[in-house]
Motif scaffolding. Structure first.
Motif, PDB file in Angstrom:
ATOM      1  N   ILE A  71       3.883  65.712  39.183  1.00  7.65           N
ATOM      2  CA  ILE A  71       4.444  65.054  37.972  1.00  7.65           C
ATOM      3  C   ILE A  71       5.571  66.000  38.118  1.00  7.65           C
ATOM      4  O   ILE A  71       6.487  65.591  37.584  1.00  7.65           O
ATOM      5  CB  ILE A  71       3.200  65.033  37.084  1.00  7.65           C
ATOM      6  CG1 ILE A  71       2.311  64.164  37.770  1.00  7.65           C
ATOM      7  CG2 ILE A  71       4.090  65.217  36.065  1.00  7.65           C
ATOM      8  CD1 ILE A  71       0.909  64.468  36.732  1.00  7.65           C
ATOM      9  N   LEU A  72       5.198  67.490  38.317  1.00 11.62           N
ATOM     10  CA  LEU A  72       6.708  68.325  37.728  1.00 11.62           C
ATOM     11  C   LEU A  72       7.308  67.951  38.804  1.00 11.62           C
ATOM     12  O   LEU A  72       8.767  68.060  38.068  1.00 11.62           O
ATOM     13  CB  LEU A  72       6.140  69.714  38.105  1.00 11.62           C
ATOM     14  CG  LEU A  72       5.413  69.651  36.669  1.00 11.62           C
ATOM     15  CD1 LEU A  72       4.453  71.983  37.578  1.00 11.62           C
ATOM     16  CD2 LEU A  72       5.392  70.467  35.438  1.00 11.62           C
ATOM     17  N   TYR A 132      10.444  57.707  32.977  1.00 12.77           N
ATOM     18  CA  TYR A 132       9.667  58.619  34.214  1.00 12.77           C
ATOM     19  C   TYR A 132       8.162  58.201  33.323  1.00 12.77           C
ATOM     20  O   TYR A 132       7.669  58.549  34.164  1.00 12.77           O
ATOM     21  CB  TYR A 132      10.659  59.616  33.322  1.00 12.77           C
ATOM     22  CG  TYR A 132      11.836  60.153  33.482  1.00 12.77           C
ATOM     23  CD1 TYR A 132      11.616  60.852  34.826  1.00 12.77           C
ATOM     24  CD2 TYR A 132      12.864  60.729  33.166  1.00 12.77           C
ATOM     25  CE1 TYR A 132      12.638  61.069  36.141  1.00 12.77           C
ATOM     26  CE2 TYR A 132      14.275  60.485  33.697  1.00 12.77           C
ATOM     27  CZ  TYR A 132      14.325  60.562  35.153  1.00 12.77           C
ATOM     28  OH  TYR A 132      15.414  61.361  35.203  1.00 12.77           O
ATOM     29  N   PHE A 133       7.632  57.870  31.766  1.00 11.80           N
ATOM     30  CA  PHE A 133       6.437  57.615  32.026  1.00 11.80           C
ATOM     31  C   PHE A 133       5.996  57.085  32.555  1.00 11.80           C
ATOM     32  O   PHE A 133       4.527  56.762  33.622  1.00 11.80           O
ATOM     33  CB  PHE A 133       6.454  57.948  30.287  1.00 11.80           C
ATOM     34  CG  PHE A 133       4.677  57.596  30.056  1.00 11.80           C
ATOM     35  CD1 PHE A 133       3.972  58.535  29.899  1.00 11.80           C
ATOM     36  CD2 PHE A 133       4.506  56.513  29.407  1.00 11.80           C
ATOM     37  CE1 PHE A 133       2.741  58.630  30.066  1.00 11.80           C
ATOM     38  CE2 PHE A 133       2.736  56.142  29.810  1.00 11.80           C
ATOM     39  CZ  PHE A 133       1.763  57.167  29.290  1.00 11.80           C
ATOM     40  N   LEU A 153      12.800  58.144  28.422  1.00 11.04           N
ATOM     41  CA  LEU A 153      11.826  58.769  28.045  1.00 11.04           C
ATOM     42  C   LEU A 153      10.801  57.619  29.301  1.00 11.04           C
ATOM     43  O   LEU A 153       9.787  58.248  29.334  1.00 11.04           O
ATOM     44  CB  LEU A 153      11.398  58.934  26.131  1.00 11.04           C
ATOM     45  CG  LEU A 153       9.482  59.929  27.062  1.00 11.04           C
ATOM     46  CD1 LEU A 153      10.188  60.879  25.278  1.00 11.04           C
ATOM     47  CD2 LEU A 153       8.516  58.382  26.526  1.00 11.04           C
ATOM     48  N   SER A 186      15.231  64.858  37.330  1.00  9.10           N
ATOM     49  CA  SER A 186      16.441  64.590  36.409  1.00  9.10           C
ATOM     50  C   SER A 186      17.110  65.294  36.565  1.00  9.10           C
ATOM     51  O   SER A 186      18.527  64.944  35.966  1.00  9.10           O
ATOM     52  CB  SER A 186      15.301  65.192  35.153  1.00  9.10           C
ATOM     53  OG  SER A 186      15.198  66.242  35.261  1.00  9.10           O
ATOM     54  N   THR A 234      15.985  58.401  41.857  1.00  7.23           N
ATOM     55  CA  THR A 234      14.918  59.169  41.107  1.00  7.23           C
ATOM     56  C   THR A 234      13.602  59.039  42.006  1.00  7.23           C
ATOM     57  O   THR A 234      13.538  59.843  42.622  1.00  7.23           O
ATOM     58  CB  THR A 234      14.842  58.102  39.601  1.00  7.23           C
ATOM     59  OG1 THR A 234      15.648  58.575  38.835  1.00  7.23           O
ATOM     60  CG2 THR A 234      12.797  59.118  39.572  1.00  7.23           C
ATOM     61  N   LYS A 244       9.669  65.716  36.828  1.00 10.25           N
ATOM     62  CA  LYS A 244      10.104  65.583  36.378  1.00 10.25           C
ATOM     63  C   LYS A 244      11.743  66.426  36.653  1.00 10.25           C
ATOM     64  O   LYS A 244      12.865  66.539  36.153  1.00 10.25           O
ATOM     65  CB  LYS A 244       9.745  66.741  34.943  1.00 10.25           C
ATOM     66  CG  LYS A 244       8.525  65.358  34.702  1.00 10.25           C
ATOM     67  CD  LYS A 244       7.400  65.921  33.307  1.00 10.25           C
ATOM     68  CE  LYS A 244       6.561  67.269  33.327  1.00 10.25           C
ATOM     69  NZ  LYS A 244       6.116  67.847  32.151  1.00 10.25           N
ATOM     70  N   SER A 245      11.341  66.864  37.689  1.00  6.60           N
ATOM     71  CA  SER A 245      12.609  67.915  37.946  1.00  6.60           C
ATOM     72  C   SER A 245      13.915  66.743  38.713  1.00  6.60           C
ATOM     73  O   SER A 245      14.758  67.788  39.155  1.00  6.60           O
ATOM     74  CB  SER A 245      12.021  68.931  38.818  1.00  6.60           C
ATOM     75  OG  SER A 245      11.593  69.969  38.265  1.00  6.60           O
ATOM     76  N   ALA A 304       5.378  58.081  36.080  1.00  8.17           N
ATOM     77  CA  ALA A 304       4.432  59.097  36.612  1.00  8.17           C
ATOM     78  C   ALA A 304       3.092  59.102  36.132  1.00  8.17           C
ATOM     79  O   ALA A 304       2.228  59.262  36.225  1.00  8.17           O
ATOM     80  CB  ALA A 304       4.362  60.003  34.415  1.00  8.17           C
TER      81      ALA A 304
END
Length: 220
Positions: free
Chosen positions: A152-153, A195-196, A192, A159, A18, A156-157, A199
């Motif tokens: 940040i976007l 990822y948080f 979740l 994933s 990731t 998330k992408s 971020a």
């Protein structure tokens, strides 16, 4: 607790992929944004048209579709190999977000007060000097807040790369869920949280960039 101890070590194996995809996408994505943004401002009509076509195609179609095209369709239809699934994922994310951010680059440059350019012209600066010394430094400050949001976007992408077989966090989460459906809520809660946590430094950086952007930009 035993279930948590079983799930956590497996999910954490995907963090390396990731983060690797994210970092490579950031570098290539921002490079693409600046190149495309400047090309959109070029006096060369052909260059503007080609860049405009790229921007509209990548902004107007789904990132998932672009990912599948790069990984599956291009090798079959055109015999073009983009390399491993890693590079297919990185290219899809960076080209997609590069298209969006190129408009930020273009818009920010055009938003610099015309008086700044006029003053630089009066000082007998060349077009390149005006851009490098006067316009671009101010434009960069205006780009920073939006650039931070796109960090940040892009995270998330990342994933989505699990869809082409990359062993990221979500990939391991799907494996755990399919092997034991009763663990699905815990698995996706941990995904979740992962990822948080990833971020959080990006959110902090975005706030810093927003503060920095408020300094030193001439208004219209």
């Amino acid at each position: 607790m035993n279930a948590l101890n079983d799930v956590f070590p497996i999910l954490i194996q995907g963090i390396k992929i990731t983060v690797s995809v994210l970092l490579a996408s950031i570098v290539l994505g921002y490079l693409t944004a600046f190149v495309a943004g400047f090309c959109r401002l070029s006096k060369n009509v052909i260059l503007r048209k080609i860049t405009g076509f790229y921007v509209e195609v990548f902004r107007g179609t789904s990132l998932i579709v672009q990912l599948f095209w790069l990984y599956y369709a291009f090798p079959i239809l055109f015999g073009i190999e983009v390399g491993s699934n890693f590079w297919a994922g990185v290219l899809a994310i960076s080209l997609n977000y590069g298209a969006y951010m190129s408009e930020i680059v273009r818009g920010s440059i055009l938003s610099v007060a015309k008086g700044q350019t006029e003053a630089a012209t009066a000082l007998n600066m060349s077009r390149f000097q005006r851009m490098r010394l006067v316009v671009f430094p101010q434009a960069v400050r205006m780009m920073l807040p939006e650039f931070g949001n796109y960090l940040i976007l892009m995270l998330k992408s990342t994933s989505l790369v699990s869809l082409i077989g990359m062993t990221d966090i979500l990939y391991y989460g799907d494996i755990l869920r399919s092997s034991n459906l009763s663990q699905a809520p815990m698995v996706y809660l941990l995904v979740l949280i992962f990822y948080f946590i990833l971020a959080l430094p990006l959110i902090w950086l975005t706030r810093k960039l927003e503060g920095f952007s408020k300094k030193g930009v001439a208004s219209q």
